[in-house]
Write an enzyme that holds these catalytic residues in place. Structure first.
Site, PDB file in Angstrom:
ATOM      1  N   ARG A  53       4.180 -15.487  28.383  1.00 20.78           N
ATOM      2  CA  ARG A  53       5.387 -15.975  29.070  1.00 20.78           C
ATOM      3  C   ARG A  53       6.322 -16.760  28.174  1.00 20.78           C
ATOM      4  NH1 ARG A  53       4.919 -16.387  34.502  1.00 20.78           N
ATOM      5  NH2 ARG A  53       5.836 -18.460  34.670  1.00 20.78           N
ATOM      6  N   THR A 105      -0.252 -29.245  27.045  1.00 20.88           N
ATOM      7  CA  THR A 105       0.297 -27.945  26.685  1.00 20.88           C
ATOM      8  C   THR A 105       1.145 -28.090  25.427  1.00 20.88           C
ATOM      9  OG1 THR A 105       0.218 -27.256  28.970  1.00 20.88           O
ATOM     10  CG2 THR A 105       1.685 -26.001  27.523  1.00 20.88           C
ATOM     11  N   HIS A 148      -0.147 -18.300  26.698  1.00 16.95           N
ATOM     12  CA  HIS A 148       0.611 -18.712  27.872  1.00 16.95           C
ATOM     13  C   HIS A 148       0.884 -17.507  28.796  1.00 16.95           C
ATOM     14  CE1 HIS A 148       2.772 -22.513  29.126  1.00 16.95           C
ATOM     15  NE2 HIS A 148       3.219 -21.674  30.051  1.00 16.95           N
ATOM     16  N   TYR A 161       8.999 -14.448  38.596  1.00 15.14           N
ATOM     17  CA  TYR A 161       8.701 -15.673  37.845  1.00 15.14           C
ATOM     18  C   TYR A 161       7.191 -15.747  37.546  1.00 15.14           C
ATOM     19  CZ  TYR A 161       7.375 -20.501  37.178  1.00 15.14           C
ATOM     20  OH  TYR A 161       6.784 -21.646  36.686  1.00 15.14           O
ATOM     21  N   ARG A 166      13.517 -16.434  29.586  1.00  7.28           N
ATOM     22  CA  ARG A 166      13.176 -15.448  30.619  1.00  7.28           C
ATOM     23  C   ARG A 166      14.451 -15.071  31.349  1.00  7.28           C
ATOM     24  NH1 ARG A 166       8.609 -19.097  32.759  1.00  7.28           N
ATOM     25  NH2 ARG A 166       7.259 -19.226  30.931  1.00  7.28           N
ATOM     26  N   GLN A 184      -2.702 -31.124  33.820  1.00  9.98           N
ATOM     27  CA  GLN A 184      -1.980 -30.552  32.679  1.00  9.98           C
ATOM     28  C   GLN A 184      -0.725 -31.366  32.417  1.00  9.98           C
ATOM     29  OE1 GLN A 184       1.155 -28.708  33.275  1.00  9.98           O
ATOM     30  NE2 GLN A 184       1.521 -28.547  31.082  1.00  9.98           N
TER      31      GLN A 184
HETATM   32  C1  LIG Z   1       3.678 -18.894  37.420  1.00 10.83           C
HETATM   33  C2  LIG Z   1       3.044 -19.528  36.225  1.00 10.83           C
HETATM   34  C3  LIG Z   1       3.319 -20.853  35.940  1.00 10.83           C
HETATM   35  C4  LIG Z   1       2.709 -21.461  34.833  1.00 10.83           C
HETATM   36  N1  LIG Z   1       2.911 -22.800  34.627  1.00 10.83           N
HETATM   37  C5  LIG Z   1       2.244 -23.423  33.635  1.00 10.83           C
HETATM   38  C6  LIG Z   1       2.336 -24.827  33.491  1.00 10.83           C
HETATM   39  O1  LIG Z   1       2.981 -25.523  34.268  1.00 10.83           O
HETATM   40  N2  LIG Z   1       1.673 -25.384  32.445  1.00 10.83           N
HETATM   41  C7  LIG Z   1       0.923 -24.656  31.570  1.00 10.83           C
HETATM   42  O2  LIG Z   1       0.335 -25.205  30.646  1.00 10.83           O
HETATM   43  N3  LIG Z   1       0.799 -23.318  31.722  1.00 10.83           N
HETATM   44  C8  LIG Z   1       1.419 -22.698  32.728  1.00 10.83           C
HETATM   45  N4  LIG Z   1       1.266 -21.345  32.901  1.00 10.83           N
HETATM   46  C9  LIG Z   1       0.374 -20.595  32.010  1.00 10.83           C
HETATM   47  C10 LIG Z   1      -1.042 -20.585  32.560  1.00 10.83           C
HETATM   48  O3  LIG Z   1      -1.621 -21.872  32.555  1.00 10.83           O
HETATM   49  C11 LIG Z   1      -1.950 -19.660  31.750  1.00 10.83           C
HETATM   50  O4  LIG Z   1      -1.912 -20.019  30.387  1.00 10.83           O
HETATM   51  C12 LIG Z   1      -1.560 -18.183  31.896  1.00 10.83           C
HETATM   52  O5  LIG Z   1      -1.063 -17.923  33.183  1.00 10.83           O
HETATM   53  C13 LIG Z   1      -2.775 -17.312  31.644  1.00 10.83           C
HETATM   54  O6  LIG Z   1      -2.446 -15.964  31.740  1.00 10.83           O
HETATM   55  P1  LIG Z   1      -2.718 -15.099  33.075  1.00 10.83           P
HETATM   56  O7  LIG Z   1      -1.676 -15.506  34.066  1.00 10.83           O
HETATM   57  O8  LIG Z   1      -2.528 -13.711  32.607  1.00 10.83           O
HETATM   58  O9  LIG Z   1      -4.112 -15.425  33.558  1.00 10.83           O
HETATM   59  C14 LIG Z   1       1.854 -20.718  33.991  1.00 10.83           C
HETATM   60  C15 LIG Z   1       1.594 -19.382  34.293  1.00 10.83           C
HETATM   61  C16 LIG Z   1       2.172 -18.792  35.395  1.00 10.83           C
HETATM   62  C17 LIG Z   1       1.847 -17.363  35.706  1.00 10.83           C
END
Ligand SMILES: Cc1cc2nc3c(=O)[nH]c(=O)nc-3n(C[C@H](O)[C@H](O)[C@H](O)COP(=O)(O)O)c2cc1C
Length: 409
Positions: free
Chosen positions: A283, A157, A280, A25, A166, A129
């Site tokens: 993801r 966001t 993101h 995840y 996913r 956020q």
């Molecule tokens: C496990 C996980 C959960 C995430 N949950 C959120 C979230 O709740 N809200 C959000 O805006 N971005 C979320 N993101 C995205 C991150 O804020 C960020 O944009 C992203 O992880 C950056 O890429 P990196 O993991 O390669 O540094 C999440 C990322 C991960 C890895």
């Protein structure tokens, strides 16, 4: 045991500690992982050209970002369910960030509430956020709580109108509210250290971990569809909602997930203070351009009107410097601090952040720069192939199936 010297080492340690469902995840992208590979490739392609014999004896990373003093242009990104990585993981991340001197952004989908995090990390600079819920009154109440806890910066966001596709989460049986199945139960049993130090501590204390900010009724969402509906992601979110948020949020307002110049322009026009150029972390949508491909055009277009931040794919200090050279004033780190948290709790998260600052320092010395602002000079940017694709060409298909309540984003 292998020494923890770089992001890969921390990732490997996280992989052995966390159940597979949780590790994937955090670690993986979406669908076929194309966007995630593209992020990495786009950063690897960029070169920075040193200025030799500049005679600097130290590098300085202290930065003023949106009126806040930071020791480095870094922010811990909002990550849902960070509290599953370690017991009280969000508070640990907040304390780690605070010790390093940078903000941490609390996710709407954190396990621990912003009130509890504030109590556990009184000195931390907390950002909040927001995933806008369909029920705007509940959304507004959530913002009041964040504000009351001293969050002055709101990150909205904008790139997640629906739950992403996913498939591995479905295969692994990973979701919230957590419904144990055979596969996920075996997975957890095979990771006894996590079971004892994280899950069992929750079960003996506050109960099965879930999204802390969601209304209590959400925990029984399966039997209470009306409540689940209220806190679904709103796929109809639009700029009028940003106007509304601008009216009710007195602090700094950041739009996260911008890749198109026209969207950055609109955010500036509506009085937002900043945007995060972000995919993101690869993801969400698997055909997105990489932020490194879009950021320069965006930064040039909104210069002086908006603060430009960036994230996605950062694994090294040099990746940070690349985003800064392309026009970001600071970057957000998502997976890196989570791997640190998994590998060594609060100290692990702090160590990862310090490791990145250390890598930035070494690279800056090689580059012959004293301050990161110097990196924006064309002489440093070498012959970087910043192909500026046409981000407007990236279509968002609003016809996707709606998010199911409890889908984890
Ligand atoms: C496990 C996980 C959960 C995430 N949950 C959120 C979230 O709740 N809200 C959000 O805006 N971005 C979320 N993101 C995205 C991150 O804020 C960020 O944009 C992203 O992880 C950056 O890429 P990196 O993991 O390669 O540094 C999440 C990322 C991960 C890895």
């Amino acid at each position: 045991m292998r020494m923890l010297l770089n992001a890969d080492d921390y990732r490997s340690r996280a992989r052995s500690f966390l159940p597979r469902g949780l590790f994937e995840y955090i670690d993986r992208g979406t669908e076929d992982g194309v966007a995630l590979r593209r992020l990495r490739a786009s950063l690897d392609e960029i070169t920075l050209t040193p200025s030799v014999l500049t005679g600097h004896d130290r590098r300085r990373f202290d930065t003023t970002l949106l009126g806040q003093q930071l020791t480095a242009p870094l922010v811990v990104a909002p990550t849902a369910l960070a509290g599953l990585v370690a017991h009280d993981g969000e508070t640990k991340l907040a304390r780690a960030a605070s010790r390093v001197g940078i903000p941490v952004c609390i996710s709407t989908q954190s396990v621990t509430t912003v009130e509890t995090i504030r109590r556990g990390a009184p000195d931390a600079t907390l950002w909040f956020q927001l995933y806008v819920w369909r029920d705007r009154a509940l959304t507004a109440k959530l913002l009041e709580r964040a504000r009351a806890c001293g969050c002055e910066t709101l990150v909205v966001t904008a790139d997640t109108p629906v739950a992403p596709n996913r498939e591995y989460n479905k295969r692994n049986g990973f979701g919230i509210p957590f419904v144990p199945g055979l596969r996920s139960t075996i997975d957890i049993a095979l990771h006894p250290r996590w079971l004892v130090s994280v899950l069992a501590r929750y079960l003996l204390g506050e109960g099965m971990p879930t999204y802390g900010h969601y209304p209590d009724e959400f925990r029984t969402a399966i039997t209470r569809p009306s409540i689940a509906e209220a806190v679904r992601l709103d796929h109809r979110l639009n700029w009028d909602d940003v106007r509304w948020l601008r009216e009710i949020w007195p602090g700094k307002l950041i739009i996260k997930g911008v890749l198109a110049v026209k969207d950055a322009e609109t955010a500036a026009g509506l009085g937002c203070e900043a945007i995060v150029v972000s995919a993101h972390g690869g993801r969400n949508l698997d055909c997105l351009p990489a932020p490194a491909e879009c950021i320069q055009a965006i930064a040039d277009a909104v210069k002086g009107r908006l603060t430009v931040l960036a994230d996605s794919g950062i694994r090294r200090g040099t990746d940070v410097l690349k985003y800064l050279a392309l026009g970001a004033e600071a970057v957000l780190l998502g997976r890196l601090p989570l791997w640190g948290l998994a590998a060594g709790g609060e100290e692990g998260a702090e160590a990862v952040l310090r490791m990145i600052v250390g890598e930035m320092d070494t690279a800056m010395a090689f580059l012959g720069a004293e301050r990161v602002a110097e990196l924006r000079s064309p002489s440093f940017r070498g012959d970087a192939p910043h192909r500026t694709r046409n981000p407007e060409a990236v279509e968002r298909d609003s016809g996707f199936a709606h998010a199911r309540p409890g889908m984890t984003v």
